[in-house]
Design a protein around this motif. Sequence first.
Motif, PDB file in Angstrom:
ATOM      1  N   ALA A  72     120.973 -26.265 -65.896  1.00  0.00           N
ATOM      2  CA  ALA A  72     120.545 -26.350 -64.516  1.00  0.00           C
ATOM      3  C   ALA A  72     119.400 -27.534 -64.010  1.00  0.00           C
ATOM      4  CB  ALA A  72     120.355 -25.094 -63.707  1.00  0.00           C
ATOM      5  N   SER A  73     118.559 -27.134 -64.471  1.00  0.00           N
ATOM      6  CA  SER A  73     117.402 -28.373 -64.461  1.00  0.00           C
ATOM      7  C   SER A  73     117.846 -29.854 -64.303  1.00  0.00           C
ATOM      8  CB  SER A  73     115.373 -28.176 -65.209  1.00  0.00           C
ATOM      9  OG  SER A  73     115.735 -26.640 -65.124  1.00  0.00           O
ATOM     10  N   ALA A  74     118.171 -29.921 -65.419  1.00  0.00           N
ATOM     11  CA  ALA A  74     119.161 -31.508 -66.126  1.00  0.00           C
ATOM     12  C   ALA A  74     119.555 -31.467 -64.484  1.00  0.00           C
ATOM     13  CB  ALA A  74     119.828 -31.568 -66.929  1.00  0.00           C
ATOM     14  N   VAL A  75     120.572 -30.900 -63.971  1.00  0.00           N
ATOM     15  CA  VAL A  75     121.347 -31.219 -62.997  1.00  0.00           C
ATOM     16  C   VAL A  75     121.013 -31.346 -62.090  1.00  0.00           C
ATOM     17  CG1 VAL A  75     123.149 -29.845 -61.108  1.00  0.00           C
ATOM     18  CG2 VAL A  75     123.684 -30.081 -64.138  1.00  0.00           C
ATOM     19  N   GLY A  76     119.553 -30.401 -61.297  1.00  0.00           N
ATOM     20  CA  GLY A  76     118.747 -30.933 -59.635  1.00  0.00           C
ATOM     21  C   GLY A  76     118.262 -31.928 -60.562  1.00  0.00           C
ATOM     22  N   LEU A  77     117.635 -32.440 -61.744  1.00  0.00           N
ATOM     23  CA  LEU A  77     116.766 -33.641 -61.927  1.00  0.00           C
ATOM     24  C   LEU A  77     117.660 -34.283 -61.268  1.00  0.00           C
ATOM     25  CD1 LEU A  77     114.709 -32.675 -64.591  1.00  0.00           C
ATOM     26  CD2 LEU A  77     114.059 -33.177 -62.460  1.00  0.00           C
ATOM     27  N   THR A  78     118.900 -35.029 -62.325  1.00  0.00           N
ATOM     28  CA  THR A  78     119.983 -35.994 -61.245  1.00  0.00           C
ATOM     29  C   THR A  78     120.119 -36.584 -60.332  1.00  0.00           C
ATOM     30  OG1 THR A  78     120.851 -35.320 -64.457  1.00  0.00           O
ATOM     31  CG2 THR A  78     121.916 -36.942 -62.628  1.00  0.00           C
ATOM     32  N   ARG A  79     120.424 -35.254 -59.549  1.00  0.00           N
ATOM     33  CA  ARG A  79     120.417 -35.257 -58.137  1.00  0.00           C
ATOM     34  C   ARG A  79     119.368 -35.868 -57.570  1.00  0.00           C
ATOM     35  NH1 ARG A  79     124.640 -35.998 -55.242  1.00  0.00           N
ATOM     36  NH2 ARG A  79     126.644 -35.063 -55.366  1.00  0.00           N
ATOM     37  N   LEU A  80     118.004 -35.202 -57.542  1.00  0.00           N
ATOM     38  CA  LEU A  80     116.616 -35.898 -57.325  1.00  0.00           C
ATOM     39  C   LEU A  80     116.117 -37.160 -57.483  1.00  0.00           C
ATOM     40  CD1 LEU A  80     113.930 -34.416 -55.887  1.00  0.00           C
ATOM     41  CD2 LEU A  80     113.333 -34.315 -58.306  1.00  0.00           C
ATOM     42  N   PHE A  81     116.464 -37.525 -58.649  1.00  0.00           N
ATOM     43  CA  PHE A  81     117.152 -39.286 -59.113  1.00  0.00           C
ATOM     44  C   PHE A  81     118.098 -39.966 -58.415  1.00  0.00           C
ATOM     45  CE2 PHE A  81     114.248 -37.521 -62.401  1.00  0.00           C
ATOM     46  CZ  PHE A  81     112.699 -37.893 -61.778  1.00  0.00           C
ATOM     47  N   GLY A  82     118.657 -39.842 -57.245  1.00  0.00           N
ATOM     48  CA  GLY A  82     119.724 -39.991 -56.517  1.00  0.00           C
ATOM     49  C   GLY A  82     121.149 -39.931 -57.666  1.00  0.00           C
ATOM     50  N   GLY A  83     121.367 -39.646 -58.858  1.00  0.00           N
ATOM     51  CA  GLY A  83     122.531 -39.373 -59.627  1.00  0.00           C
ATOM     52  C   GLY A  83     124.217 -39.187 -58.700  1.00  0.00           C
ATOM     53  N   ARG A  84     124.951 -39.854 -58.569  1.00  0.00           N
ATOM     54  CA  ARG A  84     126.333 -39.705 -58.487  1.00  0.00           C
ATOM     55  C   ARG A  84     126.926 -38.658 -59.330  1.00  0.00           C
ATOM     56  NH1 ARG A  84     126.691 -45.771 -59.143  1.00  0.00           N
ATOM     57  NH2 ARG A  84     128.102 -44.643 -61.013  1.00  0.00           N
ATOM     58  N   ARG A  85     127.686 -38.131 -58.006  1.00  0.00           N
ATOM     59  CA  ARG A  85     128.343 -36.386 -59.015  1.00  0.00           C
ATOM     60  C   ARG A  85     128.887 -36.412 -60.534  1.00  0.00           C
ATOM     61  NH1 ARG A  85     132.060 -35.770 -53.463  1.00  0.00           N
ATOM     62  NH2 ARG A  85     129.887 -34.596 -52.169  1.00  0.00           N
ATOM     63  N   CYS A  86     129.681 -37.575 -60.530  1.00  0.00           N
ATOM     64  CA  CYS A  86     130.052 -37.830 -62.319  1.00  0.00           C
ATOM     65  C   CYS A  86     129.165 -37.685 -62.949  1.00  0.00           C
ATOM     66  CB  CYS A  86     130.960 -39.577 -62.046  1.00  0.00           C
ATOM     67  SG  CYS A  86     129.755 -40.798 -61.286  1.00  0.00           S
ATOM     68  N   GLU A  87     127.336 -38.471 -62.571  1.00  0.00           N
ATOM     69  CA  GLU A  87     127.123 -38.706 -63.165  1.00  0.00           C
ATOM     70  C   GLU A  87     125.862 -37.060 -64.075  1.00  0.00           C
ATOM     71  OE1 GLU A  87     125.662 -43.441 -62.247  1.00  0.00           O
ATOM     72  OE2 GLU A  87     124.447 -41.540 -61.095  1.00  0.00           O
ATOM     73  N   VAL A  88     125.914 -36.649 -62.293  1.00  0.00           N
ATOM     74  CA  VAL A  88     125.513 -35.533 -62.886  1.00  0.00           C
ATOM     75  C   VAL A  88     126.236 -34.187 -63.491  1.00  0.00           C
ATOM     76  CG1 VAL A  88     124.946 -32.923 -61.664  1.00  0.00           C
ATOM     77  CG2 VAL A  88     124.291 -35.533 -60.006  1.00  0.00           C
ATOM     78  N   LEU A  89     127.491 -34.456 -63.303  1.00  0.00           N
ATOM     79  CA  LEU A  89     128.842 -33.688 -64.390  1.00  0.00           C
ATOM     80  C   LEU A  89     128.573 -34.081 -65.909  1.00  0.00           C
ATOM     81  CD1 LEU A  89     131.984 -33.812 -62.275  1.00  0.00           C
ATOM     82  CD2 LEU A  89     130.644 -31.974 -62.517  1.00  0.00           C
ATOM     83  N   ARG A  90     128.243 -35.750 -65.736  1.00  0.00           N
ATOM     84  CA  ARG A  90     127.908 -36.359 -67.396  1.00  0.00           C
ATOM     85  C   ARG A  90     126.185 -35.184 -67.917  1.00  0.00           C
ATOM     86  NH1 ARG A  90     130.394 -40.683 -65.210  1.00  0.00           N
ATOM     87  NH2 ARG A  90     128.417 -42.087 -65.380  1.00  0.00           N
TER      88      ARG A  90
END
Length: 347
Positions: A87-105
Amino acid sequence: MLAFNGPSPRARAHESRTTSVGPRSEPSRGSAPKHDGRRAIVTRSVVRGSRWLRRCCVAVSDASRLGPTTCGLARACHPGPVAAVTASAVGLTRLFGGRRCEVLRVGAAVLVGQLAIGWQNDWIDADRDRQAARPDKPIVSDLIGGGTVRNAAVVAGLACIPASAALGRRSALAHLVALASAGSYNAGLKRTVLSIFTYAVSFGLLPVVAHDAHPREEATPGWAIAAGALLGMSAHLVNVLPDRDADRELGVLGVPQRLPPEASLALATALLLGASGTIAFGAGGLSRQAVGTFGASCAVSGVTLLAGQRLGGRTPFRLLLANALLQILLVSRTVDRDALSQSGTPV
């Protein structure tokens, strides 16, 4: 024969309705700042991850819902840390501007990696857990065989390679190095003074995995790496406290086992507060909002450790993992996300 002399009355009525509307107005763009929408996305991502963590722990604790092998694997993977780190990795990816596909990966890669590390830990520590009389461990309680857990760890470890490769070169390298550091801790570094540094490396690289999953030229912010490392070292000190005496008797002499319990807790508190300051001022600069975030972060950290110390057992470690999620929520309300994701374009 009927001649066609123009549109029918119904067609003319329809035309009059459509042409009388006038010129189309531009869609409203909304008055809410773009940052608020993005911060709301980060908040929803972390909250959903926390809810998933709760459901996962409830399901794992109810063995009647699962078969013996599935239940054993679910308990042996350390589901709480697996869910919290993912969950932390997902939140950080969103925080850094990651797209949904990148969040999923990122979520998939981190999840598989955490499963591999959790199963490796229980498989390697099976004999020590038997000597320490730990019936909560599924291998010790004969809920599942050690060979099954070992095989699951190997399969998950192999799956980490393609899952990491899908993240891009820099993110994949950071993830594999973090996993190698965690695996080396399980394999023997936990018995040495290097134990705390494996946590610093693995947790410190998590923001790199999240940040570099989106192609960009900018390097991961140094404050994010430093905060991750500080949180990791604090987590290590708190996690070992319940097993400190048993570990010392079995010859496991990492940093927490060499320190008195009071010193370990004091050092964990200092590291956690240091992480709070790094996050608040690193993300927000020397602003009034950053000072307020630091105060809120310190309050959360203090309550986390005091409550954990009072309740004892594994509670301090679990609360510290929850604290990491709260830190992400706090920084999402402080950081200028455009500065973090200059080349990122979330969808």
